[in-house]
Design an enzyme around this catalytic site. Sequence first.
Site, PDB file in Angstrom:
ATOM      1  N   GLU A   1       0.834  -1.211   0.000  1.00 39.52           N
ATOM      2  CA  GLU A   1       0.000   0.000   0.000  1.00 39.52           C
ATOM      3  C   GLU A   1       0.864   1.255   0.000  1.00 39.52           C
ATOM      4  OE1 GLU A   1      -3.286   0.495  -0.250  1.00 39.52           O
ATOM      5  OE2 GLU A   1      -3.676  -1.651  -0.533  1.00 39.52           O
ATOM      6  N   ASP A   2       1.796   1.310  -0.921  1.00 37.77           N
ATOM      7  CA  ASP A   2       2.609   2.505  -1.139  1.00 37.77           C
ATOM      8  C   ASP A   2       3.563   2.851  -0.009  1.00 37.77           C
ATOM      9  OD1 ASP A   2       1.666   3.103  -3.669  1.00 37.77           O
ATOM     10  OD2 ASP A   2      -0.136   4.013  -2.827  1.00 37.77           O
TER      11      ASP A   2
END
Lengths: 380, 1152
Positions: free
Chosen positions: B773-774
């Site tokens: 998630e980044d």
Amino acid sequence: MAPSSGRRAPSAAELEDRKTVNINKETVSNTVSDDYPDNFVNEEHAWDNEEFRRAFQVQFHQNDQFEAQFSLIGVDASIANAFRRIMIAEIPTLAIETVFVNNNTSVIQDEVLAHRLGLIPFTGGKKGLREFMGFWRKPGPDEDAYATTYDTNTVSLKLAAKCTRKKDAPKDARDPLVLYDNAHIYARDIVFEPLGGQAKWFSGEDTIRPVNPDILIAKMRPNQEIDIEMHMHKGFGWDHAKYSPVATASYRLMPKISILRPILGADAEKFAACFMPGVIGLERVTKQEAKKTGSGYEGHEGELKAVVKDAMRDTVSREALRHPEFEGKVKLGRRKDHFIFSVESTGQWDSDELFMESTKMLKKKCGVLRPQVTNMVQTF
Amino acid sequence: MPFIDDGFEALTKPFYNGKKLTDPISAVEDKNQLLPAFLKVKGLVKQHIDSYNYFVDHEIKEIVRANRIVKSDVDSSFWVEFLDIRVESPESVGQNGSTTNPKVTPQECRLRDATYSARILIDVAYTRERQKIIRRNVELARMPVMLRSNKCHLYGANNAKMEIMNECPLDPGGYFIVRGTEKVILIQEQLSKNRVIIETDDKNNIITASVTSSTHERKSKTYVTLKKERINLQHNVLSEPIPIVIILKALGGLTDFEIMQLVTGSDARYQDDFEINFSEAVVAEVFTQQQALEYIGARVKMGMKGRPARGGPPQPRRNLIEEGLDALANIVIAHIPVEGLDFHPKAIYVAMMTRRVLMVRHNPKLVDDRDFVGNKRFELAGQLLSLLFEDLFKNFLSSLKFNIENTLKKQHRAIPADPLLQIGAQGKHITEGLNRAIQTGNWTVQRFRMNRAGVTHVLSRLSYIAALGMMTRISSQFEKTRKVSGPRALQASQWGMLCPSDTPEGEACGLVKNLALMTHITTDADETPIKRWAFTLDPPAEPLRNFSGAEMHKKGTFIVHINGTPFALTRFPKKFAANFRTVRRRGWISPFVSVNVNENLSAVHIATDEGRICRPYIIVKNGKPRIKETQLRMLQAEKITFDDFLRNGVVEYLDANEENDTLIAGTEKDITKATTHLEIEPFTLLGAVAGLIPFPHHNQSPRNTYQCAMGKQAIGAIAYNQFNRIDTLLLTMVYPQRPMVISKTIELIHYDKLPAGQNATVVVMSYSGYDIEDALVLNKASLDRGFGRAQVFKKYAADLQRYPNGSRERIGDKDPELEKNKALSKDGLADVGWMVESGQVMIKKESPQDTVTSNIGMERRAEAFRETPISYKAADPAYIDKVMITQTDRETQLIKVQTRQTRRPEIGDKFSSRHGQKGVVGIIVDQEDLPFSDAGIVPDIIMNPHGFPSRMTVGKLLECLTGKASIIKGRRDYGYGDAFRSHPLEEMSAELVGAGFSWEGKDYFTSGITGEPLQAYIFNGPIYYQRLKHMVQDKMHSRSRGPRAILTRQPTEGRSRDGGLRLGEMERDCLVAYGASQLLLERLMTSSDAVTLDVCQRCGLFGSKGYCNTCRSSQQVAKMTMPYAAKLLVQELVSMNVGVRLQLEDEFPHPR
């Protein structure tokens, strides 16, 4: 490793394959060694000191004070990596840890100044650093701030400078260095103050000093002042990067370039250009080669052919794999057990010393591990 | 300039990019050098400054000239005349009015919480006892001064002077300093005034032509509506729609034939449609002008009748005809002046509106687009201030008059009435009005009944880009809540004028816009000389007066409008427009006057009004751009400026309307025979903030929009004087770096001098699983060495109040016994350099306990003080950075303490690249565990490759590759990622291969953990990363026990109040569904607001102490636990006469 019935010797080609990491166009294959490196099913590979001693080699390519390149041949990646990791993180060095700010009116804030000072590499008498200097322990909450500070674990430094206008500066000058005294503060302005027995170990040649005296610490303008004292302690790279003795320590595997089918003429020149200069040489096809049938050289006598001259210089850019004309003609790989180390010291230690330190450290660690392993075996 | 004292001066020169005087120049390739030349004279912040300068130098004089004389109704011999007005340069003034610093700097005002304002001086002539007296340089009021305007001390200052004034030379200016805070007046977008706009309501089959008339006196809107075949005129002043024929009859007594001709010309279709309207007049029995005026007069709203001019005596009642005349002359379509009761121009105007309605009926395509940029006007600081000032000035005049008349009324005056005293006293209201409006952002103009909130904003100093971005921001008057897509959508006419990327997300999306790099907003130009030019051209336009309606609307005849008002006719519109443009290109009229031909309406429009948005283009004639190498040479040698290009007809400004008449080529190779103009530089269609993005044309468009929002949150250098400032919150980066890959825009706005980020060596691979998630993986050694290190400065201020009884607040002595006073010095203020922890006092302020009793006479004031210290609140310690003691302009003592924290990145801190790719730190990894390349390169940041496929930020890949290629040999010229420019990517690849890297940027890496090679080649290189202001330290929060709200006894809300973590509705639903009743009970009652109460089982009411007061018994009183909120509800219901009884039951009844 149970002794097995069908024990057989591997072929030379197989042995070569095992030792090679394949550099393919988009992937790298055969990279992994298992839990028992260099052991294979149905083969006898019991540990043999003699065998290891025979196969193991160390070759130095470059050995300058602060930069060394050498090859370690005949060990597994885990061992080579252990050396690399130890060199980065586990060899103790001396660095500024505490800064006492008496006065700092420069634009650089106290924390930033302290941070900058910490990163300056220092050096001094090696013997003293190694033998006299020990580790400092942070005093507990109830202890006095200096309760654990001794000459054997603390080096005291001082930096005091005030920027003033130069009286005799030319009128039209604009350069601060011409106009003011102490406009720039460099690492060389740091003064070492020997404590206790330190004078014996760190004097003259061996005095504690910055490796590079020209590191700029701060810039000042008239009436600004820096007056600080610093304490250096020994520490490890795993604690803070300032204690790491190396700028970087890394290794690469020995490249292997195999030309499978002849690359001739203009192609050969293009092929050579795909590598760093000196990797591929161009030679004329000899009469003998041209005579040989099935060699691929038939009828090409006198033409240029590409030959591998110095694979070590290759940087594995895989440029040769990009061009369709070389497809099937070249195979790239790297030798799995040939590690070309590059160790760049920050200056406290010489780079070859660092490698020796790392082996010592590894040995020490093994010494710790060994009784535990024995213990483990006994318990079960 | 003989000596360049720092690097950036070279950059302000047109030829900045490594071009030397000796280098060859190609007119087509180097035409972009016009851009810096343009920005030197116009652009970005210049519009605010130009607008303010125009106001201060011209408009303010106009306003005073229009209201110059005040006469008394009491004493006819008395008058006051204002001869001249001017605004001085700022100086600081003490309480008693004496000048304390004749050259106050903006920085001093910021620090002292003062207002950066200048005196407004007037020359006034008046009579005193029948003597004429002229007084010059009388102070009227004080005007806040816009920074870098021509009144500001920074105006024209070179860098050395700026340094002396402690001001950053890169600061854009264009804002005000009021009471120490920097305030920006945002550009306001509005529908254009005094122009007819046609709209349709398809549902009800209504066609409306409307015009908003705006004059100095009033603003009103007039509608001409076609509804059910009939055309009516509507206006606020008229109580009902008036048939159009009646209006036209009233306007100058035209015959039916003349009316028909004026509206429809000889077109039979329009005649058929319009005919029916005559019967309306017949039905109303209106045949003559007299009747028409009576008809209208009877319908003028009562409230408007006989409204006396402010301060004037009540006017006598008027008859209906006078009412009608007055309404038509002064209120309806007020921007067409009626001189000497000549209604003809107004009749033509109304007829034109009617005609346009009829035209739309036959051709619905002629409906106007409200969102077309040419139909918009942009109001700048100067215009808004002039509206406000005019209003304040008129108020000033009326109160001046009122006060003087009060004195004149007195029969026996001891001293003669002197208006000078009154001017000083009443002028204060002007000062206050201006200051208050700028400070609060509430723009109240009484005569327009305008009441706008949020006109000004505090200048965001989060980063240099945030401040710059604010200066180019445009806010629209549309309601944010309405769900219409039209005003929010990107309009084709916004091309090159407004930045397509820079707009916020969410509710203000598309309503808040930003100027593009080369846009300029016009100021007003005088109409009369333009009209004169129109009549003298060859072929000349002929005055409209000379023609009848039939001639006007003849085919091939074009009506020439100036600012929407028809004034002339021409038979040769194209030639007329072309000749008009020639006049403009020769510099005989203002370059911002625009002309365009509208074939559909058979009209030529000339616009000279203010607030039009325009943009320069290179003129192309016969397929050849007019720009020449010699001219660029001259520019390079600083012999000529951008204005010379304008004057020589090389470049001209086109506004959104005139653009419709042109064919603009994007690049030289697009030029054809028909091309009229050439783009100076295509990337100027983006704004300043979007200009930071490298390769924006390779990104998915929303990503650029995200970056525009995030670039403003990036921590970096704010200004050269950042360490001299004491802001409420100041974030700076310890070691900011110039981006490896920059753009021309970056150089032009000097982002490379005040950067906000660092070039990180990024490796794109998956690592450790803490990068989903980044999330980013950071190298611990990089952090040790200073990567992403930021400083947070916070302000704590104390203003020592003085009370009317003479007591004042003070700084108390230090009590050394107390631990919380540790950081204090002897003077009761914190010591610079000291570390303060939570709860420690920084300013030991003490307030008097008695602020009422005076020491006069018998009264004796108690001299006791109580402590009201300012102490440090945050959980993490900080250092005292600065302590400042000063005096405000109200002459109270002001103490400001600034604290400083140096923060290294930690897990959860937010980072972002310049491509809308934000992420938090997921894990910090030791250097030896990270992968390394053959060359020993270890990444600073590992980024997960899943960030790429769905985001499609190809620009980031190109930035990485370009950056990598440019650092190999330090080739700065490779490091450019401008939008819409071809980029030598092949060269970059060749450079990489030459240095032994892979051509595509993917290299061989070895795992730092196993020591074995990674099985894929890893994309790596330098990418510019910004550290964003969102840091874990400011957000993390937990609580076990803590404060509760008084009323409900529930835990407080929010981190700042040490609040609880809410188990919300949805979480509750989960627990209900799961059947976790005990957990529910605990979360919602036990851990929240449980209270144990006595309840009487007999009457069901609350008792107390085991006794029921209602039943007077303790027999059946039971104890129960319930939420306090429920108890509160019961009691509140009881208090409003709703009886509540609790019935108790045993949960586990006793077995009988």
